[in-house]
Design a protein around this motif. Structure first.
Motif, PDB file in Angstrom:
ATOM      1  N   GLY A 164       2.611   6.666   1.415  1.00  0.00           N
ATOM      2  CA  GLY A 164       1.382   5.882   1.335  1.00  0.00           C
ATOM      3  C   GLY A 164       1.016   5.284   2.671  1.00  0.00           C
ATOM      4  N   ARG A 187       9.510   6.924   0.027  1.00  0.00           N
ATOM      5  CA  ARG A 187       8.247   6.247  -0.228  1.00  0.00           C
ATOM      6  C   ARG A 187       7.148   6.982   0.517  1.00  0.00           C
ATOM      7  NH1 ARG A 187      10.066   1.854   3.344  1.00  0.00           N
ATOM      8  NH2 ARG A 187       8.946   1.986   5.330  1.00  0.00           N
ATOM      9  N   GLN A 244      -5.459   7.829   1.354  1.00  0.00           N
ATOM     10  CA  GLN A 244      -4.898   6.539   1.737  1.00  0.00           C
ATOM     11  C   GLN A 244      -4.904   5.598   0.535  1.00  0.00           C
ATOM     12  OE1 GLN A 244      -7.559   5.630   5.033  1.00  0.00           O
ATOM     13  NE2 GLN A 244      -6.010   6.272   6.505  1.00  0.00           N
ATOM     14  N   GLN A 304       7.059   3.570  -3.942  1.00  0.00           N
ATOM     15  CA  GLN A 304       8.463   3.728  -3.609  1.00  0.00           C
ATOM     16  C   GLN A 304       9.177   4.435  -4.766  1.00  0.00           C
ATOM     17  OE1 GLN A 304      10.551   0.850  -1.289  1.00  0.00           O
ATOM     18  NE2 GLN A 304       8.883  -0.648  -1.447  1.00  0.00           N
ATOM     19  N   GLN A 334       0.817  -1.221   0.000  1.00  0.00           N
ATOM     20  CA  GLN A 334       0.000   0.000   0.000  1.00  0.00           C
ATOM     21  C   GLN A 334       0.855   1.277   0.000  1.00  0.00           C
ATOM     22  OE1 GLN A 334      -0.755  -2.406   2.534  1.00  0.00           O
ATOM     23  NE2 GLN A 334      -2.305  -3.397   1.284  1.00  0.00           N
ATOM     24  N   CYS A 335       1.825   1.328  -0.905  1.00  0.00           N
ATOM     25  CA  CYS A 335       2.659   2.525  -0.963  1.00  0.00           C
ATOM     26  C   CYS A 335       3.270   2.664  -2.359  1.00  0.00           C
ATOM     27  CB  CYS A 335       3.770   2.466   0.091  1.00  0.00           C
ATOM     28  SG  CYS A 335       5.050   1.231  -0.241  1.00  0.00           S
ATOM     29  N   ARG A 352      -2.036   2.775   4.431  1.00  0.00           N
ATOM     30  CA  ARG A 352      -3.103   1.856   4.087  1.00  0.00           C
ATOM     31  C   ARG A 352      -4.442   2.354   4.611  1.00  0.00           C
ATOM     32  NH1 ARG A 352      -3.608  -4.521   5.927  1.00  0.00           N
ATOM     33  NH2 ARG A 352      -5.572  -4.934   4.867  1.00  0.00           N
TER      34      ARG A 352
END
Length: 619
Positions: free
Chosen positions: A399, A397, A407, A386, A383-384, A401
């Protein structure tokens, strides 16, 4: 219709005189008590009853009928709207079913492929191990056979010599045989086995069988927004900088409490200037959810709680945020408790922080490259996003969740806008998020329209191209979120898709889309007219086994990631095969998104190997 006719007959019959048989000469009167017209013969029977002129009664009944007709007709637009909405939900449910079916097919095909790969590896290990042991034993056998042959031959010669008469002529031969027998007597032969015959297979299948038996779960709830409700102090007032909490209880259409989690909830706290406050939704997996948020300044706010994109009961809520304990004191006073007193039996929520080392991936998907030498990776299951340098050095990075705006739940596509903004397709949140180049959330678009956005790109006008994998549709939005156009549907026709994945834009401002399950690449105008289609299912040059990532170089050549064949192919602008990217030194396994870096290399998300790779590309 039957009830309407009966009611009309009943209304008309009320105007007929009550006497049977009645006089055809009806008086111009109407009995309000008996609700009937009066003839001259029955008039004396109604002497004490209130009466009005028949014309007045007729007009009143007509007015009542008109009013009732208007009331019922006013319901038709509402019914029409609800009907359209429910049909849309049914269509989305049907599309979701088809998409999940495709996911199941794809997942099990991938598992079959992995099993085949493992089977091949084991067979290869078997052959290599057998070959090494067989070589040792065969060499020992050869050595023993040679020794046996030499001894047998020499012994035969010696026996023949001894069988003859002794003479001077045979003396030299016998001396040579004596010396040879001496050598053979001391000959070092491998008389003990130099290898063993153990070659076993350890196949732990019980755990695998159990895993396969429990593999996959169809997740759903019966929760509906119209019955679900929220409670807690966070609905009323909160203090600046202090976390506030709201509990959401999901219910089914009959008002019964849902007992399972996984419902799709979204929560938005709007500040007076229209910006959105960050928060987190915690799923307790029992049908209840907790939304925790912190407001940075005082004022009046709005809290919108949506279940499946529909407001729950009472939403949006009005909030008042203060700088003091006034809010807590006020709420505690109304509830008869002291500030900070815990409710007996209340649950304690524990927030677990799951760490992830920089540069580590879980199911990386989309890839983008910026003009300032940065590589961006959509790390789906972490959930990000990079960010790395062109040389692969980790930079940053961002993000968090969640299912609230700002989000990320399942980022699958990423693109860089000419303004520097970072555009992210969020598959599970069903919208596209826009972040600044520093990773600060700015806006979202497509909410309520998108079903499963997979890939994103940007055309020469700065418009956002979104490939909706579930809807099998390409959407084009302005950066403000306004929809410009959309095209495509599910199918195998020229203007149809079957699980489209990613898109790129060429120098003619045409949109190039990879059509995953149709094993082809399609090129469209911005209006959705097909310009070019190439590719077919197979392993040959120019064929695909489920294409994924796509990019275009400065010469208009099209670079395509071939997921099922684990390779990258290059085509000219007309779709003719040119070459492969040389990946032999570091092979791919299930490549996803790809892009061209600012220094002219191809960067690809190697999903099966949980990394991204950069290859030389000679334009």
């Amino acid at each position: 219709m039957g009830h309407s006719i009966l009611n009309s007959v009943a209304s008309l019959s009320s105007f007929l005189p009550s006497c049977k048989p009645f006089n055809l000469q009806v008086a111009d009167l109407y009995c309000s008590a008996c609700k009937c017209a009066l003839c001259e013969d029955c008039l004396p029977n109604h002497a004490e009853h209130p009466k009005v002129a028949l014309s007045q009664a007729l007009e009143q009944h007509r007015n009542n009928l008109q009013e009732r007709l208007g009331t019922v007709q006013d319901r038709l637009p509402q019914i029409s709207d609800v009907l359209s909405f429910v049909k849309e939900i049914l269509q989305q449910l049907t599309n979701q079913r088809a998409s999940i079916e495709e996911d199941i097919q794809s997942s099990f095909e991938d598992l079959h492929k992995q099993l085949d790969v493992r089977k091949s590896v084991l067979l290869m290990e078997l052959e290599v191990t057998y070959g090494l042991k067989q070589k040792v034993l065969q060499a020992q056998i050869d050595s023993l056979l040679r020794g046996e042959g030499d001894i047998t031959t020499t012994c035969t010669q010696a026996e023949e010599a001894l069988a003859g008469d002794p003479c001077v002529a045979s003396l030299q031969v016998e001396r040579e045989l004596w010396e040879r027998l001496g050598e053979l007597a001391g000959l070092g032969l491998p008389c003990q086995p130099e290898e063993n015959d153990q070659l076993d297979l350890v196949m732990e299948t019980d755990g695998l069988r159990k895993s396969i038996h429990n593999l996959g779960t169809i997740v759903t709830t019966s929760a509906v927004a119209s019955q679900s409700e929220a409670m807690g102090a966070g609905l009323e007032q909160c203090i600046v900088g202090h976390p506030a909490s709201v509990t959401i209880v999901t219910r089914d259409k009959s008002g019964g409490a849902c007992k399972s989690g996984n419902a799709i909830l979204s929560a938005e706290v709007f500040t007076p200037d229209g910006s959105i406050v960050d928060g987190e939704i915690v799923d307790h997996k029992n049908g209840t959810y907790e939304f925790v948020y912190t407001v940075p300044k005082e004022g009046d706010f709005s809290l919108a709680l949506r279940l499946y994109d529909q407001h729950i009961k009472g939403s949006p809520f009005k909030l008042t945020v203060t700088k003091t304990l006034e809010a807590e004191l006020d709420v505690a006073k109304r509830r008869g408790k002291s500030p900070g007193q815990k409710k007996k039996g209340s649950k304690r929520v524990v927030y677990e922080n799951i760490s992830m080392n920089k540069g580590e991936f879980t199911n990386l998907q989309g890839v983008a490259a910026s003009s300032n030498g940065r590589i961006l990776i959509a790390d789906s299951n972490n959930q990000c996003v990079q960010i790395f340098s062109n040389e692969g050095e980790f930079k940053s990075r961002f993000g968090v969740r969640g299912r609230s705006p700002g989000q990320l739940q399942r980022p699958t596509g990423v693109a860089v806008h000419p303004s520097g903004d970072i555009i992210i397709a969020d598959y599970d949140n069903k919208w596209v998020s826009i972040f600044s180049c520093e990773g600060k959330f700015k806006a979202k678009l497509g909410s309520g329209r998108l079903m499963g956005p997979k890939g994103v790109s940007v055309d020469q006008n700065g418009h956002v191209i979104v490939v909706d994998n579930k809807a099998c549709t390409v959407f084009i939005f302005q950066l403000t979120g306004k929809l410009i156009t959309k095209f495509g549907s599910r199918g195998n026709g020229d203007k149809q898709f079957a699980g489209p994945h990613f898109a790129a834009v060429n120098k003619n401002n045409e949109i190039i889309v990879t059509d995953f399950h149709n094993h082809s690449v399609k090129v469209f105008t911005l209006e959705g007219e097909l310009v070019l289609k190439f590719g077919s299912n197979g392993e040959g040059n120019g064929q695909f086994n489920a294409p994924t990532g796509v990019a275009v170089d400065i010469n208009g050549n099209i670079i395509v990631a071939d997921w099922g064949n684990s390779r990258i192919q290059v085509f000219d602008g007309s779709g003719s095969f040119l070459s492969y990217i040389n990946t032999s030194a570091d092979p791919l396994y299930g490549p996803q998104g790809l892009a061209l870096t600012s220094d002219g290399h191809v960067v690809v998300a190697d999903s099966g190997n949980h990394c991204f790779k950069v290859y030389r590309y000679l334009q």
